[in-house]
Design a protein around this motif. Sequence first.
Motif, PDB file in Angstrom:
ATOM      1  N   TYR A 140      40.225 -26.474 -24.240  1.00  0.00           N
ATOM      2  CA  TYR A 140      39.035 -25.646 -24.417  1.00  0.00           C
ATOM      3  C   TYR A 140      39.192 -24.814 -25.694  1.00  0.00           C
ATOM      4  O   TYR A 140      40.237 -24.221 -25.931  1.00  0.00           O
ATOM      5  CB  TYR A 140      38.870 -24.674 -23.242  1.00  0.00           C
ATOM      6  CG  TYR A 140      38.332 -25.258 -21.958  1.00  0.00           C
ATOM      7  CD1 TYR A 140      38.857 -26.425 -21.408  1.00  0.00           C
ATOM      8  CD2 TYR A 140      37.310 -24.626 -21.258  1.00  0.00           C
ATOM      9  CE1 TYR A 140      38.373 -26.946 -20.223  1.00  0.00           C
ATOM     10  CE2 TYR A 140      36.812 -25.125 -20.063  1.00  0.00           C
ATOM     11  CZ  TYR A 140      37.355 -26.293 -19.547  1.00  0.00           C
ATOM     12  OH  TYR A 140      36.884 -26.799 -18.363  1.00  0.00           O
ATOM     13  N   THR A 254      40.055 -15.957 -16.419  1.00  0.00           N
ATOM     14  CA  THR A 254      39.050 -15.359 -17.314  1.00  0.00           C
ATOM     15  C   THR A 254      39.555 -15.096 -18.727  1.00  0.00           C
ATOM     16  O   THR A 254      38.797 -14.648 -19.566  1.00  0.00           O
ATOM     17  CB  THR A 254      38.536 -14.018 -16.739  1.00  0.00           C
ATOM     18  OG1 THR A 254      39.640 -13.104 -16.659  1.00  0.00           O
ATOM     19  CG2 THR A 254      37.934 -14.207 -15.362  1.00  0.00           C
ATOM     20  N   ILE A 257      37.643 -16.915 -21.450  1.00  0.00           N
ATOM     21  CA  ILE A 257      36.269 -16.382 -21.503  1.00  0.00           C
ATOM     22  C   ILE A 257      36.269 -15.004 -22.162  1.00  0.00           C
ATOM     23  O   ILE A 257      35.378 -14.672 -22.955  1.00  0.00           O
ATOM     24  CB  ILE A 257      35.677 -16.300 -20.082  1.00  0.00           C
ATOM     25  CG1 ILE A 257      35.544 -17.702 -19.477  1.00  0.00           C
ATOM     26  CG2 ILE A 257      34.325 -15.590 -20.076  1.00  0.00           C
ATOM     27  CD1 ILE A 257      35.180 -17.722 -18.006  1.00  0.00           C
ATOM     28  N   SER A 264      42.570 -23.072 -24.469  1.00  0.00           N
ATOM     29  CA  SER A 264      42.981 -23.119 -23.071  1.00  0.00           C
ATOM     30  C   SER A 264      43.045 -24.568 -22.608  1.00  0.00           C
ATOM     31  O   SER A 264      42.108 -25.343 -22.843  1.00  0.00           O
ATOM     32  CB  SER A 264      41.979 -22.335 -22.208  1.00  0.00           C
ATOM     33  OG  SER A 264      42.335 -22.434 -20.844  1.00  0.00           O
ATOM     34  N   ASN A 266      42.642 -26.830 -19.780  1.00  0.00           N
ATOM     35  CA  ASN A 266      42.013 -26.604 -18.474  1.00  0.00           C
ATOM     36  C   ASN A 266      41.228 -27.842 -18.037  1.00  0.00           C
ATOM     37  O   ASN A 266      40.942 -28.723 -18.839  1.00  0.00           O
ATOM     38  CB  ASN A 266      41.082 -25.386 -18.546  1.00  0.00           C
ATOM     39  CG  ASN A 266      40.978 -24.673 -17.203  1.00  0.00           C
ATOM     40  OD1 ASN A 266      41.175 -25.286 -16.153  1.00  0.00           O
ATOM     41  ND2 ASN A 266      40.666 -23.390 -17.229  1.00  0.00           N
ATOM     42  N   THR A 274      33.011 -21.572 -17.403  1.00  0.00           N
ATOM     43  CA  THR A 274      33.180 -21.106 -18.790  1.00  0.00           C
ATOM     44  C   THR A 274      31.827 -20.924 -19.464  1.00  0.00           C
ATOM     45  O   THR A 274      31.583 -19.921 -20.151  1.00  0.00           O
ATOM     46  CB  THR A 274      34.032 -22.121 -19.582  1.00  0.00           C
ATOM     47  OG1 THR A 274      35.281 -22.284 -18.911  1.00  0.00           O
ATOM     48  CG2 THR A 274      34.274 -21.636 -20.998  1.00  0.00           C
ATOM     49  N   VAL A 282      31.542 -23.366 -26.483  1.00  0.00           N
ATOM     50  CA  VAL A 282      32.787 -24.006 -26.051  1.00  0.00           C
ATOM     51  C   VAL A 282      32.769 -25.487 -26.423  1.00  0.00           C
ATOM     52  O   VAL A 282      31.729 -26.161 -26.326  1.00  0.00           O
ATOM     53  CB  VAL A 282      33.000 -23.831 -24.526  1.00  0.00           C
ATOM     54  CG1 VAL A 282      31.907 -24.516 -23.727  1.00  0.00           C
ATOM     55  CG2 VAL A 282      34.373 -24.358 -24.113  1.00  0.00           C
TER      56      VAL A 282
END
Lengths: 420, 292
Positions: A140, A254, A257, A264, A266, A274, A282
């Motif tokens: 991400y 978080t 975010i 990240s 993920n 997100t 993103v």
Amino acid sequence: MKLKTTLVAALLGTTGFAGTATAQTELTMWYHGGGNEVESNILNSIVSDFNASQGDWMVSVESFPQGSYNDSVVAAALAGNLPCILDVDGPVMPNWAWAGYMQPLPISDAALDGHLDSTIGRWNGEVYSVGLWEAAVALYARQSTLDALGLRTPTLDAPWTGDEFMAALAAAKASGEYEFALDPGMAWTGEWYPYAFSPFLQSFGGDIVDRSTYQTAEGALNGDAALAFGDWWQSLFTEGYAPGTSQDPADRDTGFIDGKYAFSWNGNWAGVATLDGGVDDVVFLPAPDFGNGSVIGAGSWQFGASGTCPHPDGVAAFVEHALQDQYLAAFSDGIGLIPSTTEAAAMTKNYAAGGALQPFFGLSEAQALVRPVSPGYVVAAKVFEKALADIANGADVADTLDAAVDEINADIERNGGYGH
Amino acid sequence: MAAITSDNHGLRLVTRYVVLTLIAIIFVFPLIFMVMSSFKPDLQLLRDTSGIRAFLPVGDISLNNYVAAFERAPVALFVFNSVLVTGVTVLLSLLLCSMAAFSFVFLQWRGRNVLLSIIIATLIVPFETIAIPLLLLVSKLPWIGFDGFTIGWLNSYRVQIIPWIADGLTIFLFVQFFKDLPRDLIEASRVEGASWWQIYTKVVMPLSGPVIATAAILKFLVMYNQYLWPLIVVQEETYRPVMVGLQYFFQLNTAWGEVMAYLTVITVPVLTFYLILQRAFIASIASTGVKG
């Protein structure tokens, strides 16, 4: 006479009704989605449709919370109390098949046409389980972050090399904008470690076990490639690029975010959260290529027949029914996971062309590698998890990987090679 | 001199209260965090954890988590199951364990000391070591009920109750308490012609309030917090207790606000039970030195 006729008619009528009611053989089914109302509703509608669509089988569902599901199945197997239809996590299936908890699923090849290969659970050359969806992991990032740091946007065809990836982390760290450049997800323990991190090892050229024989981890987990991976993994923490094993779980949820992390690592299941969290730009980037290709983990929950089920053909009939694109799309729209066929993906709001999570379908198609298909995986995964946590905490890389190899090999030997 | 003594006394008092307040805060703050978090949406809850806001009812406060928790899982059913299983087990345990202890202390029979030693020795055996053998046993036990004769106790209330009725700790507590009762009282009752049953019901048990409260609370906590045993013997949602039900809230993205709401709801019976028995419980601990 009239009374007699009426009685006979009533008897025939009730007998006929009873005959209709008992014509369907009951197939009990255990499912891991307890507590997920959306998921349960979709599954229940599939079951209702199936029960109404034919007269041979009647599926009844018992839902379990995911966190305790595997333990419940193992306990039931010991007590001889397994249901007919089992829900099984992809990497666990070989263990359950080897232990006799599951039997081959007599499903037609035609029913599996077009499905992502990683959604089909095979063991010893036979299909044991089939999944309606897949999960995928991506890097991400914010497009604005890539632009601000002057970074190339990697693609499926041209992912970042290992050097580019490390340069990106260095640039993020040097910017001073973030607490950490990368959030690998160290706060998530358990299966997350082998699922999310073993692909890095595989990209370096190593693996958790030697897949050519499944009889040893020697060379795969402690060879030169694995040592290079271990050094790289440790450097993420010693160089201050990533938070360690003491990461606050709240930050894992978080931190990206909130802008604490530039990148990240993920899963697709966090994608909607997100976007809802306000990260409008993103981007979901492919895994970096450390020399042996970009790799992500694969294999999610699947359906199969328990080892004690006397009606595997009934189970196969249900699974074939459940594999319809409309259901795959309904699951995807409902719980955000990746549908297992292209046709179903096109019917979803997130994975259709232009959908917010569409890159994940491409990732699954192009980079997915199932975790080692072996009954011993359940043990090897825990050993791998501990080794990675130890290395992240500063343990000697070579010693730790050698110890992990010894432990995995000892387990394989104790279990007579796990039937390979 | 009197002034100095008075000052020292005041200082000690203040110090004592400061220390006690700090200790109370340590124990109470997790509860406050749980309750306050149960009113907050997930993102706010997680962001608040880094500061004092975690313990304050600030921000976007609502009962949404409670509504969502009751929609996600049959919370009332889980609480009912736990309260039923716990209540019946506690009652039967108090009855049978106290009778066993009465027998060990007041009746004369061969081998009672050896048997008591064996029972007390079971305290050092972790339940996890006997869970599988016990599972295999209960899965084969016969039962006669509304469905007629059946084999196997899985998926029932009885499988959660019966194996837990008798336990070494409860018997030990009663034995210790009964030993301290005046022997003259028992002997006088015997001289008066009372039967053993009458002595048990009319003399010994009415004097055993503190130990009954202690045993009840300890047993209540053990039973209410059951996780592993119901996990392996109950596959039907109908019989699931609260601790297994907690797993319903840990999905791919954990609903932390709902977790806190659920925990708040299931904590109510425990606190209520403790508040009812706390005076007797504290009195018992003070007199016997038993620690929970």
